[in-house]
Design an enzyme around this catalytic site. Structure first.
Site, PDB file in Angstrom:
ATOM      1  N   HIS A  77      42.020  44.643 -12.763  1.00 20.84           N
ATOM      2  CA  HIS A  77      41.075  45.234 -12.379  1.00 20.84           C
ATOM      3  C   HIS A  77      41.787  46.657 -11.657  1.00 20.84           C
ATOM      4  O   HIS A  77      41.410  47.364 -10.668  1.00 20.84           O
ATOM      5  CB  HIS A  77      39.697  45.252 -11.475  1.00 20.84           C
ATOM      6  CG  HIS A  77      39.020  44.395 -12.153  1.00 20.84           C
ATOM      7  ND1 HIS A  77      38.590  44.419 -13.385  1.00 20.84           N
ATOM      8  CD2 HIS A  77      38.037  43.371 -11.660  1.00 20.84           C
ATOM      9  CE1 HIS A  77      37.768  43.422 -13.530  1.00 20.84           C
ATOM     10  NE2 HIS A  77      37.346  42.783 -12.649  1.00 20.84           N
ATOM     11  N   HIS A 103      31.268  47.320 -12.628  1.00 21.37           N
ATOM     12  CA  HIS A 103      31.157  45.919 -12.071  1.00 21.37           C
ATOM     13  C   HIS A 103      30.018  45.673 -11.259  1.00 21.37           C
ATOM     14  O   HIS A 103      29.973  44.856 -10.390  1.00 21.37           O
ATOM     15  CB  HIS A 103      32.452  45.765 -11.341  1.00 21.37           C
ATOM     16  CG  HIS A 103      32.823  44.512 -11.431  1.00 21.37           C
ATOM     17  ND1 HIS A 103      32.074  43.313 -10.831  1.00 21.37           N
ATOM     18  CD2 HIS A 103      33.979  43.826 -12.074  1.00 21.37           C
ATOM     19  CE1 HIS A 103      32.576  42.033 -11.291  1.00 21.37           C
ATOM     20  NE2 HIS A 103      33.877  42.275 -11.887  1.00 21.37           N
ATOM     21  N   GLU A 148      29.833  43.486 -18.200  1.00 22.18           N
ATOM     22  CA  GLU A 148      30.975  44.232 -18.106  1.00 22.18           C
ATOM     23  C   GLU A 148      31.431  45.005 -19.603  1.00 22.18           C
ATOM     24  O   GLU A 148      32.043  44.136 -20.114  1.00 22.18           O
ATOM     25  CB  GLU A 148      31.931  43.994 -17.277  1.00 22.18           C
ATOM     26  CG  GLU A 148      31.782  43.442 -15.816  1.00 22.18           C
ATOM     27  CD  GLU A 148      32.864  42.635 -15.404  1.00 22.18           C
ATOM     28  OE1 GLU A 148      34.240  43.126 -15.291  1.00 22.18           O
ATOM     29  OE2 GLU A 148      32.719  41.323 -15.239  1.00 22.18           O
TER      30      GLU A 148
END
Length: 330
Positions: free
Chosen positions: A110, A180, A295
């Protein structure tokens, strides 16, 4: 005549270094969404159930200190520069190796140690919503190129939450952006989200190895627990990238809570969707499996997988992606 979304902003909090954080509220036709300039976080979504009462359906935290403390779950954040994992914390682009910050064992997850979820974004009002922008300088977390990014949150005429991502670069780089948010349609304070019924228009997954890095295979879901092409209750143990079908604009995912009647639909321009059942939430402030993340994104480790859809962005090009979360009752 349908009126547009009501939009307003307010002072919310301040970081330890004195940087102010603002909160934007969007409201339309019974749907209310709150967005923070910290991490471009979706802090709150209130929608009615079958009984007409609104409930909080995302896992959000009451103050910025909570988001600074609970960094691992990425609650509601805009995730980048590269959402999901890059194996080995490196990739080769145009014969040059780029070594990234490794923040999950040997992987980059991420965006690295200080991804977009830990930045304070600039914000401006747009029709029916708010546009948040930031600049990621060349070399941040090891990624090449100066990247200019925007994420725009709006409530459309159906009171659906539309998230539009845009990015440009001054040097070849890789980009993969997502949101998220964890969803619990029974209410964020209702306990486990397991048992929600899920449908995914996805015939394949890209399985991972022991490091959760794709092996490069495309595996059919037929006859496995990964098959959600027909709705079925969600169990634990999912952190899986699904390869989405072309649906002609129809929803690629539907999440339904039978008790409240709330139905979440997902439309996207992205080729993949990571289903994460939040098994690793630590119990404070939310217990494991208290929400389900859907996601929409490109595939994990695409920079190292030429067989996957490309995530390369070059000067003169624009990264553009849109995902729409719709709300209704059944």
């Amino acid at each position: 005549m349908t009126t547009g979304a009501a939009v307003h902003s307010e002072d919310f909090s301040m970081l330890d270094d004195g940087t102010p954080v603002r909160r934007w509220t969007l409201e339309r036709e019974g749907t209310l969404v709150r967005v923070l300039t910290y991490g471009a976080v979706v802090q709150s979504v209130l929608v009615p159930g079958r009984d007409g009462d609104r409930a909080e359906v995302v896992l959000g935290l009451p103050d910025v200190k909570g988001y600074e403390t609970h960094t691992g779950p990425y609650f509601g954040a805009a995730v980048g520069r590269y959402a999901n994992r890059i194996g080995g914390g490196s990739f080769v682009l145009d014969r040059r190796t780029h070594r990234l910050t490794r923040n999950e064992g040997g992987n980059t997850l991420h965006g690295g140690g200080r991804g977009f979820d830990k930045r304070v974004w600039d914000a401006e009002e747009v029709p029916d919503g708010v546009r948040l922008t930031l600049v990621s300088e060349d070399g941040e977390e090891g990624f090449p190129g100066r990247l200019e990014v925007s994420v725009t949150y709006t409530l459309d005429e159906d009171a659906a939450l539309r998230i539009a991502y845009r990015a440009t670069t001054d040097a070849p780089t890789v980009v993969n952006l997502t949101n998220h948010t964890y969803w619990n349609l029974a209410g964020a304070d209702s306990g486990s989200a397991l048992g929600h019924e899920l449908r995914l228009a996805a015939p394949l997954i890209t399985p991972g190895d022991e490091r959760s890095i794709p092996t490069g295979e495309f595996v059919p879901v037929d006859g496995t627990r990964f098959d959600f092409r027909e709705p079925k209750p969600v169990g634990p143990g999912y952190d899986t990238n699904y390869v989405l079908e072309e649906t002609g604009g129809e929803p690629v995912a539907e999440l339904y809570d039978p008790a409240s009647g709330r139905l979440l639909t997902v439309r996207t321009t992205e080729p993949g969707l990571q289903l994460y059942t939040a098994d690793h939430l630590g119990g404070e402030p939310f217990a494991p499996c208290a929400g389900i993340a859907l996601e929409t994104q490109h595939f994990p480790d695409s920079p190292n997988r030429p067989e996957f859809p490309s995530t390369v962005l070059r000067p003169g090009e624009e990264f553009a992606s849109t995902t729409v979360y719709g709300f209704s009752v059944r």
